[in-house]
Write a protein that holds these residues in place. Structure first.
Motif, PDB file in Angstrom:
ATOM      1  N   LEU A 168      -3.237  -0.878  -8.653  1.00  0.00           N
ATOM      2  CA  LEU A 168      -3.897   0.195  -7.913  1.00  0.00           C
ATOM      3  C   LEU A 168      -2.841   1.225  -7.527  1.00  0.00           C
ATOM      4  O   LEU A 168      -1.850   0.882  -6.886  1.00  0.00           O
ATOM      5  N   VAL A 169      -3.054   2.470  -7.937  1.00  0.00           N
ATOM      6  CA  VAL A 169      -2.110   3.548  -7.616  1.00  0.00           C
ATOM      7  C   VAL A 169      -2.804   4.512  -6.664  1.00  0.00           C
ATOM      8  O   VAL A 169      -3.734   5.217  -7.048  1.00  0.00           O
ATOM      9  N   ILE A 173       2.818   2.690   6.126  1.00  0.00           N
ATOM     10  CA  ILE A 173       2.413   2.038   4.876  1.00  0.00           C
ATOM     11  C   ILE A 173       2.993   0.629   4.790  1.00  0.00           C
ATOM     12  O   ILE A 173       2.315  -0.312   4.378  1.00  0.00           O
ATOM     13  N   LYS A 174       4.231   0.492   5.193  1.00  0.00           N
ATOM     14  CA  LYS A 174       4.852  -0.835   5.149  1.00  0.00           C
ATOM     15  C   LYS A 174       4.161  -1.802   6.103  1.00  0.00           C
ATOM     16  O   LYS A 174       3.983  -2.986   5.791  1.00  0.00           O
ATOM     17  N   VAL A 175       3.758  -1.295   7.273  1.00  0.00           N
ATOM     18  CA  VAL A 175       3.042  -2.148   8.237  1.00  0.00           C
ATOM     19  C   VAL A 175       1.695  -2.590   7.651  1.00  0.00           C
ATOM     20  O   VAL A 175       1.319  -3.768   7.743  1.00  0.00           O
ATOM     21  N   ILE A 176       0.965  -1.657   7.048  1.00  0.00           N
ATOM     22  CA  ILE A 176      -0.338  -1.986   6.450  1.00  0.00           C
ATOM     23  C   ILE A 176      -0.166  -3.014   5.336  1.00  0.00           C
ATOM     24  O   ILE A 176      -0.924  -3.995   5.241  1.00  0.00           O
ATOM     25  N   ALA A 177       0.831  -2.820   4.509  1.00  0.00           N
ATOM     26  CA  ALA A 177       1.074  -3.763   3.413  1.00  0.00           C
ATOM     27  C   ALA A 177       1.362  -5.159   3.955  1.00  0.00           C
ATOM     28  O   ALA A 177       0.861  -6.164   3.429  1.00  0.00           O
ATOM     29  N   GLN A 178       2.147  -5.223   5.021  1.00  0.00           N
ATOM     30  CA  GLN A 178       2.473  -6.516   5.622  1.00  0.00           C
ATOM     31  C   GLN A 178       1.221  -7.177   6.198  1.00  0.00           C
ATOM     32  O   GLN A 178       1.025  -8.393   6.056  1.00  0.00           O
ATOM     33  N   GLU A 179       0.363  -6.383   6.832  1.00  0.00           N
ATOM     34  CA  GLU A 179      -0.872  -6.921   7.401  1.00  0.00           C
ATOM     35  C   GLU A 179      -1.749  -7.572   6.336  1.00  0.00           C
ATOM     36  O   GLU A 179      -2.440  -8.563   6.595  1.00  0.00           O
ATOM     37  N   ARG A 189      -7.900  -2.921  -2.276  1.00  0.00           N
ATOM     38  CA  ARG A 189      -8.635  -1.669  -2.048  1.00  0.00           C
ATOM     39  C   ARG A 189      -8.617  -1.288  -0.567  1.00  0.00           C
ATOM     40  O   ARG A 189      -8.392  -0.122  -0.212  1.00  0.00           O
ATOM     41  N   GLU A 190      -8.879  -2.256   0.292  1.00  0.00           N
ATOM     42  CA  GLU A 190      -8.906  -1.972   1.724  1.00  0.00           C
ATOM     43  C   GLU A 190      -7.546  -1.491   2.209  1.00  0.00           C
ATOM     44  O   GLU A 190      -7.450  -0.542   3.003  1.00  0.00           O
ATOM     45  N   ALA A 191      -6.497  -2.133   1.735  1.00  0.00           N
ATOM     46  CA  ALA A 191      -5.151  -1.724   2.134  1.00  0.00           C
ATOM     47  C   ALA A 191      -4.859  -0.306   1.644  1.00  0.00           C
ATOM     48  O   ALA A 191      -4.309   0.523   2.384  1.00  0.00           O
ATOM     49  N   GLY A 192      -5.249  -0.024   0.395  1.00  0.00           N
ATOM     50  CA  GLY A 192      -5.034   1.308  -0.144  1.00  0.00           C
ATOM     51  C   GLY A 192      -5.748   2.379   0.661  1.00  0.00           C
ATOM     52  O   GLY A 192      -5.187   3.452   0.947  1.00  0.00           O
ATOM     53  N   HIS A 193      -6.971   2.094   1.069  1.00  0.00           N
ATOM     54  CA  HIS A 193      -7.729   3.058   1.853  1.00  0.00           C
ATOM     55  C   HIS A 193      -7.128   3.251   3.245  1.00  0.00           C
ATOM     56  O   HIS A 193      -7.123   4.360   3.787  1.00  0.00           O
ATOM     57  N   LYS A 194      -6.602   2.183   3.819  1.00  0.00           N
ATOM     58  CA  LYS A 194      -5.941   2.322   5.116  1.00  0.00           C
ATOM     59  C   LYS A 194      -4.677   3.176   5.004  1.00  0.00           C
ATOM     60  O   LYS A 194      -4.334   3.938   5.924  1.00  0.00           O
ATOM     61  N   MET A 195      -3.987   3.043   3.888  1.00  0.00           N
ATOM     62  CA  MET A 195      -2.803   3.872   3.671  1.00  0.00           C
ATOM     63  C   MET A 195      -3.187   5.344   3.595  1.00  0.00           C
ATOM     64  O   MET A 195      -2.486   6.217   4.120  1.00  0.00           O
TER      65      MET A 195
END
Length: 468
Positions: A333-334, A351-357, A391-397
């Motif tokens: 996913l890009v 972004i790093k925080v969201i990825a970790q979550e 997908r959810e993480a991408g949208h949060k970013m």
């Protein structure tokens, strides 16, 4: 699809250019994103007149349709929703004679971006927008998504270089638009509309002289944060490079494993920096200043491309970053968010925080000079739970980009993947306006339906149902 409609389509383009067999249809059921949908047929017209007649057949039969170029898009833009027909424009590959006085050229939508570059280079000209997929992506797709590329920092995106368009409306009626037309800027509305308002059959583009002098360097950093701060400091020093590309260690490692571009594996991040256009002494002076700024931000290696071959090798690595990542997992996913340059460090941290979550490790690639970044998240679409999490993480970013004063798309478009995320950026009244514009062009909702505009409101406090 009814045989009568198939027969009408065949009468327009010929029997070899209407595809209905399942294996053929599956080839047109996806792009480079995560969405899939199988078309009821694929039609490959050769001329603008055939495009208009094909759309006329489908419009009368109340069958939806979507234009498709090379399928390199990353958001589901050319996916045929509602069991629609794909109108593939890959046979429309004519490049007109370059008007060297005006520095303009007519091209058909199926022309590959790199092919145009190769055609005009002997004349000392270039077409500046250069997406990472330029070896494959078509100019019709570039117009649809208002594509950019590494050089958009200095030279702008596709809309800055489109002078005119021939467009077939969803009714099948052809119209011609030019940048100097009086009245509303309909041309500007079409560029970036992702084929939702009509299908482009001819494009008139501006060209520019190829820069006489270029300096290219690859700079290594001990952290992505240091690299991003160097970007901000370079722009603050009133230097506008042609490109300022940032890549993290994951991207660098993937590129080296696949492309052998000579990127330093010991770096946590690199910047690919290019300055151009000025006389050699001025360019060298800019590079001295840039090197000093990078050193103040803890760079440890500043490598110049000494020859054109070395420069091309560095760019081969950058342009090969997505296929390099694609080798590592079944899907990637890009995402494509943009923030003000001064907010890049803040957005990177979020972004790093969201990825970790979400338990994810995105690879990070930036058109850092204009605040545009592309988190790339490896996944396997066969694992539905993982795909949903990605997908959810991408949208949060993307939400983080909006919160930082930015946007949910710098150059990839909205398509299917990000249509619901439009609510992060636009209120209901604005989305309603978008819908009314769509209805004015396409009252039957047949032209690339269900793209760009949210289908159902899911925001707290807003009425459920279509945005109308």
């Amino acid at each position: 699809m009814e045989k009568k409609v198939i027969d009408e389509l065949i009468s327009v383009v010929g029997p070899d250019w209407v595809l209905t067999d399942t294996p053929d249809l599956l080839m047109y059921s996806y792009d480079s994103g995560l969405d899939h949908a199988t078309p009821s047929a694929v039609v490959l017209p050769k001329t603008a007149d055939q495009v208009a007649r094909v759309i006329g057949v489908l419009s009368r039969a109340n069958i939806s349709f979507v234009a498709r170029g090379a399928g390199t898009s990353l958001c589901g833009g050319p996916i045929p929703t509602k069991n629609g027909v794909v109108i593939a424009l890959s046979r429309m590959r004519k490049i007109g004679k370059v008007d060297e006085k005006l520095r303009e050229v007519f091209v058909e939508p199926g022309v590959v971006n790199l092919k145009l570059q190769q055609e005009v280079e002997p004349l000392g000209l270039i077409f500046p927008p250069d997406p990472g997929s330029q070896k494959a992506c078509t100019l019709g797709g570039n117009v649809a998504t208002n594509a950019g590329g590494p050089h958009c920092l200095k030279y702008g995106v596709t809309s800055n270089w489109v002078v005119g368009l021939d467009l077939v409306l969803p009714s099948g009626s052809p119209i011609r638009l030019h940048v100097n037309d009086p009245g509303y800027d309909v041309l500007g509305m079409i560029v970036g509309s992702e084929g939702t308002l009509g299908i482009v059959t001819n494009i008139r583009l501006k060209l520019m002289p190829k820069p006489k002098n270029i300096r290219t360097s690859l700079v290594s950093f001990r952290s992505i944060e240091d690299a991003i701060q160097a970007v901000s400091d370079i722009i603050a020093a009133k230097i506008i490079p042609a490109t300022l590309e940032a890549m993290d260690k994951t991207i660098v490692s993937a590129v080296e494993a696949f492309m052998r571009a000579g990127y330093p594996l010991e770096a946590e991040a690199v910047l690919l920096i290019e300055v151009d256009g000025k006389e050699v002494p001025a360019l060298d002076e800019e590079m001295v200043t840039i090197q000093s700024i990078c050193e103040k931000n803890n760079s440890f290696d500043f490598r110049f491309a000494k020859t054109e071959a070395e420069r091309e090798k560095l760019w081969e690595g950058r342009r090969g970053s997505y296929p390099s990542m694609a080798r590592l997992s079944p899907n990637v996913l890009v995402e494509d968010g943009t923030v003000p340059r001064t907010k890049l460090p803040e957005a990177l941290k979020r972004i790093k925080v969201i990825a970790q979550e979400y338990g994810l490790k995105p690879a990070l690639l930036f058109h850092a000079g204009d605040g545009n970044f592309h988190p790339q998240i490896a996944c396997d679409e066969r694992d539905s739970a993982q795909t949903q999490r990605v997908r959810e993480a991408g949208h949060k970013m993307l939400k983080a980009c909006v919160d930082a004063g930015g946007t949910i798309s710098g150059e990839h478009g909205i398509g299917m993947d990000k249509r619901e995320v439009m609510k992060y950026q636009f209120n209901r009244e604005t989305l309603s306006l978008f819908r009314r514009i769509k209805n004015a062009f396409d009252p039957g909702n047949l032209c690339n339906p269900d793209k760009k505009i949210p289908l159902v409101s899911k925001l707290t406090g807003q009425a459920q149902g279509p945005v109308a």
